[in-house]
Design an enzyme around this catalytic site. Structure first.
Site, mmCIF file in Angstrom:
data_model
loop_
_atom_site.group_PDB
_atom_site.id
_atom_site.type_symbol
_atom_site.label_atom_id
_atom_site.label_comp_id
_atom_site.label_asym_id
_atom_site.label_seq_id
_atom_site.Cartn_x
_atom_site.Cartn_y
_atom_site.Cartn_z
ATOM 1 N N PHE A 180 -7.713 -3.091 0.648
ATOM 2 C CA PHE A 180 -9.066 -4.248 1.492
ATOM 3 C C PHE A 180 -10.487 -3.490 1.655
ATOM 4 C CE2 PHE A 180 -9.091 -4.160 6.366
ATOM 5 C CZ PHE A 180 -10.878 -5.247 6.291
ATOM 6 N N THR A 221 2.153 8.980 -2.087
ATOM 7 C CA THR A 221 0.745 8.822 -2.677
ATOM 8 C C THR A 221 -0.259 9.369 -1.228
ATOM 9 O OG1 THR A 221 1.192 6.481 -3.421
ATOM 10 C CG2 THR A 221 -0.907 6.593 -2.741
ATOM 11 N N THR A 226 -8.322 7.965 8.138
ATOM 12 C CA THR A 226 -8.819 7.145 9.531
ATOM 13 C C THR A 226 -8.740 7.704 11.088
ATOM 14 O OG1 THR A 226 -6.536 5.841 10.780
ATOM 15 C CG2 THR A 226 -5.755 7.256 9.565
ATOM 16 N N ASP A 227 -8.645 7.189 12.273
ATOM 17 C CA ASP A 227 -8.403 7.999 12.839
ATOM 18 C C ASP A 227 -7.129 8.395 13.891
ATOM 19 O OD1 ASP A 227 -7.646 4.919 14.312
ATOM 20 O OD2 ASP A 227 -9.322 5.065 15.573
ATOM 21 N N GLU A 228 -6.585 7.734 13.083
ATOM 22 C CA GLU A 228 -4.922 7.306 13.485
ATOM 23 C C GLU A 228 -4.270 9.384 13.814
ATOM 24 O OE1 GLU A 228 -2.127 4.596 12.505
ATOM 25 O OE2 GLU A 228 -3.862 3.377 12.520
ATOM 26 N N TYR A 275 2.842 7.465 8.711
ATOM 27 C CA TYR A 275 1.780 7.336 8.287
ATOM 28 C C TYR A 275 0.424 7.707 8.262
ATOM 29 C CZ TYR A 275 -3.177 4.386 7.596
ATOM 30 O OH TYR A 275 -4.154 4.678 7.572
ATOM 31 N N LYS A 324 -2.042 10.883 6.336
ATOM 32 C CA LYS A 324 -2.866 10.972 6.183
ATOM 33 C C LYS A 324 -3.254 11.872 6.385
ATOM 34 C CE LYS A 324 -5.799 8.284 4.599
ATOM 35 N NZ LYS A 324 -6.506 7.776 4.023
HETATM 36 P P1 NAD Z 1 -4.913 -1.064 1.336
HETATM 37 O O1 NAD Z 1 -3.516 -0.619 0.909
HETATM 38 O O2 NAD Z 1 -5.357 -2.457 1.945
HETATM 39 O O3 NAD Z 1 -5.435 -1.044 -0.096
HETATM 40 C C1 NAD Z 1 -4.728 -0.117 0.073
HETATM 41 C C2 NAD Z 1 -4.688 0.415 -2.192
HETATM 42 O O4 NAD Z 1 -4.381 1.527 -2.688
HETATM 43 C C3 NAD Z 1 -4.376 -1.253 -3.212
HETATM 44 O O5 NAD Z 1 -5.061 -1.429 -3.465
HETATM 45 C C4 NAD Z 1 -3.424 -0.254 -3.583
HETATM 46 O O6 NAD Z 1 -2.875 -1.088 -4.689
HETATM 47 C C5 NAD Z 1 -3.479 1.078 -4.003
HETATM 48 N N1 NAD Z 1 -3.191 2.095 -4.286
HETATM 49 C C6 NAD Z 1 -2.257 2.097 -3.194
HETATM 50 N N2 NAD Z 1 -1.385 3.598 -3.854
HETATM 51 C C7 NAD Z 1 -1.834 3.933 -4.689
HETATM 52 C C8 NAD Z 1 -1.752 5.609 -5.637
HETATM 53 N N3 NAD Z 1 -0.460 5.875 -6.202
HETATM 54 N N4 NAD Z 1 -2.631 5.511 -6.699
HETATM 55 C C9 NAD Z 1 -3.968 4.345 -6.340
HETATM 56 N N5 NAD Z 1 -3.757 3.251 -5.967
HETATM 57 C C10 NAD Z 1 -3.116 3.210 -5.449
HETATM 58 O O7 NAD Z 1 -4.998 -0.257 2.436
HETATM 59 P P2 NAD Z 1 -7.166 -0.472 3.381
HETATM 60 O O8 NAD Z 1 -7.239 -1.080 4.785
HETATM 61 O O9 NAD Z 1 -7.831 -0.756 2.614
HETATM 62 O O10 NAD Z 1 -7.103 1.671 3.664
HETATM 63 C C11 NAD Z 1 -7.684 2.433 1.982
HETATM 64 C C12 NAD Z 1 -8.051 3.603 2.514
HETATM 65 O O11 NAD Z 1 -8.564 3.081 4.437
HETATM 66 C C13 NAD Z 1 -6.680 4.440 2.947
HETATM 67 O O12 NAD Z 1 -7.125 5.299 2.976
HETATM 68 C C14 NAD Z 1 -6.684 4.197 4.483
HETATM 69 O O13 NAD Z 1 -5.786 5.025 5.514
HETATM 70 C C15 NAD Z 1 -7.772 3.855 4.890
HETATM 71 N N6 NAD Z 1 -8.239 3.785 6.656
HETATM 72 C C16 NAD Z 1 -7.487 2.000 6.784
HETATM 73 C C17 NAD Z 1 -8.249 1.235 8.027
HETATM 74 C C18 NAD Z 1 -7.737 0.272 8.322
HETATM 75 O O14 NAD Z 1 -7.854 -0.461 8.771
HETATM 76 N N7 NAD Z 1 -7.714 -0.490 7.260
HETATM 77 C C19 NAD Z 1 -8.929 2.236 9.182
HETATM 78 C C20 NAD Z 1 -9.153 3.405 8.678
HETATM 79 C C21 NAD Z 1 -8.885 3.590 7.105
HETATM 80 P P1 TYD Z 2 -2.155 -3.005 12.166
HETATM 81 O O1 TYD Z 2 -2.873 -3.829 11.966
HETATM 82 O O2 TYD Z 2 -0.565 -2.609 11.815
HETATM 83 O O3 TYD Z 2 -3.313 -1.690 12.392
HETATM 84 P P2 TYD Z 2 -2.412 -0.592 13.482
HETATM 85 O O4 TYD Z 2 -1.131 -0.376 13.305
HETATM 86 O O5 TYD Z 2 -3.110 1.047 11.983
HETATM 87 O O6 TYD Z 2 -3.268 0.082 14.468
HETATM 88 O O7 TYD Z 2 -1.773 -3.405 14.102
HETATM 89 C C1 TYD Z 2 -2.672 -3.597 14.911
HETATM 90 C C2 TYD Z 2 -2.525 -3.479 16.320
HETATM 91 O O8 TYD Z 2 -1.266 -4.269 16.453
HETATM 92 C C3 TYD Z 2 -1.050 -2.022 16.327
HETATM 93 O O9 TYD Z 2 -0.919 -1.789 17.677
HETATM 94 C C4 TYD Z 2 -0.088 -2.880 16.161
HETATM 95 C C5 TYD Z 2 -0.128 -4.224 16.656
HETATM 96 N N1 TYD Z 2 0.782 -5.351 15.659
HETATM 97 C C6 TYD Z 2 1.120 -6.401 16.933
HETATM 98 O O10 TYD Z 2 1.435 -6.521 17.934
HETATM 99 N N2 TYD Z 2 1.993 -7.735 15.890
HETATM 100 C C7 TYD Z 2 1.901 -7.839 14.595
HETATM 101 O O11 TYD Z 2 2.368 -8.466 14.253
HETATM 102 C C8 TYD Z 2 1.639 -6.346 14.040
HETATM 103 C C9 TYD Z 2 1.615 -6.153 12.578
HETATM 104 C C10 TYD Z 2 0.981 -5.243 14.822
#
Ligand code: NAD
Ligand code: TYD
Length: 352
Positions: free
Chosen positions: A10, A98, A132-134, A158, A162
């Site tokens: 993403f 990973t 991440t902020d988590e 998770y 991280k």
């Molecule tokens: P995502 O799950 O959509 O994408 C992860 C990608 O990494 C996928 O394309 C997957 O194929 C690839 N991948 C997984 N394991 C791998 C490996 N061992 N080697 C190579 N590629 C691998 O995740 P995202 O939401 O795009 O998040 C990207 C990064 O940003 C992550 O590190 C996540 O912790 C961080 N992040 C995400 C959010 C969020 O809201 N989505 C917020 C803050 C930080």
């Molecule tokens: P999510 O998108 O999984 O992100 P994160 O857990 O990393 O914050 O979830 C966002 C918020 O929405 C989280 O508080 C969990 C909640 N949630 C639901 O209430 N229903 C759902 O089906 C999902 C996937 C998440």
């Protein structure tokens, strides 16, 4: 050129697309194509010589070392991770593999490459770790938002994985001098978001006439940032961040989950009304809460703004409207990602 890991996911996918829209500097994109990786996100780059896709794992030191040697990138931006909290509850092993071991192996490959670089390439090199902020844990209602100095208190498999990776990155700087930068961002939303996460799941379920599952009381708070704003923050930190520093990234958009879902329903009511004239909000369904569910996240992004002049371009209102429109316009992309593996997950998580 730069090496991006996880660039079929993403945020990484959005980052690669934005990068090549704004620069001619080539990107090597290393991605293992797990269930979350999707090459259709990168369709626009199919015949673009500036983008080299490599199918592989960040933990494969032989492959990564060979790529570094061959392409001599000036930076590595590490997005690759297992990223879904609910999946980490069902099966934490992939997250340890990973996020912790993969990052460790990547750091070791990069360190060996960086050690052998001549000057000025060695001083100019950067390893940017996307986190991440988590990792900071959960806030009470009236607590101030997370600053970079907040102690690490991860609560899910998770976030713990991280947090571990952030610590490794920090140690590789302090011990070996590797020129690292770390960003800790709040929840992202926007195009190409895999529909296991709240916002895309709700959009797609609404349109499919399915229940919109709200965990617990729906009053958990997340701080939402439009994905392209996250990408611009990463570019800025890569360009001008101080070595060894961490930067919190967020858009000052704290919202309760139930309010987010109601906003999406209101937008869909306007943009693609239900045939029966009812609101999509009728589909909201309260379900069992997530185990160990963090109550509130909020980011204090003032360091990034003060030091590097970064600001988000979107408000939540503008970003969520664009996002809903994107999902209405890109049904082909969603059809491609909601395959058998996706259906297995939703059945497991939400029941038939
Ligand atoms: P995502 O799950 O959509 O994408 C992860 C990608 O990494 C996928 O394309 C997957 O194929 C690839 N991948 C997984 N394991 C791998 C490996 N061992 N080697 C190579 N590629 C691998 O995740 P995202 O939401 O795009 O998040 C990207 C990064 O940003 C992550 O590190 C996540 O912790 C961080 N992040 C995400 C959010 C969020 O809201 N989505 C917020 C803050 C930080
Ligand atoms: P999510 O998108 O999984 O992100 P994160 O857990 O990393 O914050 O979830 C966002 C918020 O929405 C989280 O508080 C969990 C909640 N949630 C639901 O209430 N229903 C759902 O089906 C999902 C996937 C998440």
């Amino acid at each position: 050129m730069i090496l991006v890991t996880g660039g079929a996911g993403f945020i990484g996918g959005n980052f690669v697309l934005d990068w090549l829209a704004g620069s001619d500097e080539p990107v090597i994109n290393l991605d293992a194509l797990t269930y979350a990786g999707n090459l259709h996100t990168l369709d626009a780059l199919k015949n673009d010589a500036r983008h080299v896709f490599v199918h592989g794992d960040i933990g494969d030191t032989q492959l990564v070392s060979q790529l570094l040697k061959q392409y001599q990138p000036r930076a590595v931006v590490n997005f690759a991770a297992e990223s879904h909290v609910d999946r980490s509850i069902h099966g934490p092993a992939d997250f340890i593999q990973t996020n912790i071991l993969g990052t460790f192996n990547l750091l070791e490959s990069v360190r060996a490459y960086w050690n052998d670089l001549p000057e000025p390439e060695k001083s100019d090199f950067r390893f940017l770790h996307v986190s991440t902020d988590e990792v900071y844990g959960s806030l009470e209602k009236d607590d101030p938002p997370f600053a970079e100095t907040h102690r690490y208190e991860p609560n899910s498999p998770y976030s713990a994985s991280k947090a571990a990776s952030d610590h490794l990155v920090r140690a590789w700087h302090h011990t070996y001098g590797l020129p690292v930068l770390t960003t800790n961002c709040s929840n992202n939303y926007g195009p190409y978001h895999f529909p296991e996460k709240l916002i895309p799941l709700v959009i797609l379920n609404a349109l499919a006439g399915k229940p919109l599952p709200i965990y617990g009381d729906g009053q958990q708070i997340r701080d939402w940032l439009y994905v392209r704003d996250h990408c611009s923050a990463i570019r800025r930190v890569l360009e001008a961040g101080r070595l060894g520093e961490t930067y919190n990234v967020g858009g000052w958009n704290e919202k309760a989950n139930l309010d987010v879902v109601k906003t999406i329903c209101t937008l869909l009511d306007e943009m693609q009304p239900r045939a029966d004239g009812q609101s999509y909000a009728e589909q909201i369904t309260f379900v069992t809460d997530r185990a160990g569910h963090d109550r509130r996240y909020a980011i204090d992004a003032r360091k990034l703004e003060r030091e590097l002049g970064w600001k988000p371009a979107e408000t939540f209102e503008s970003g969520i409207r664009k996002t809903v429109q994107w999902y209405l316009d890109n049904t082909e992309w969603t059809r491609n990602v909601t395959t058998g593996a996706y259906r297995e997950w939703t059945t497991r998580q939400y029941g038939a």
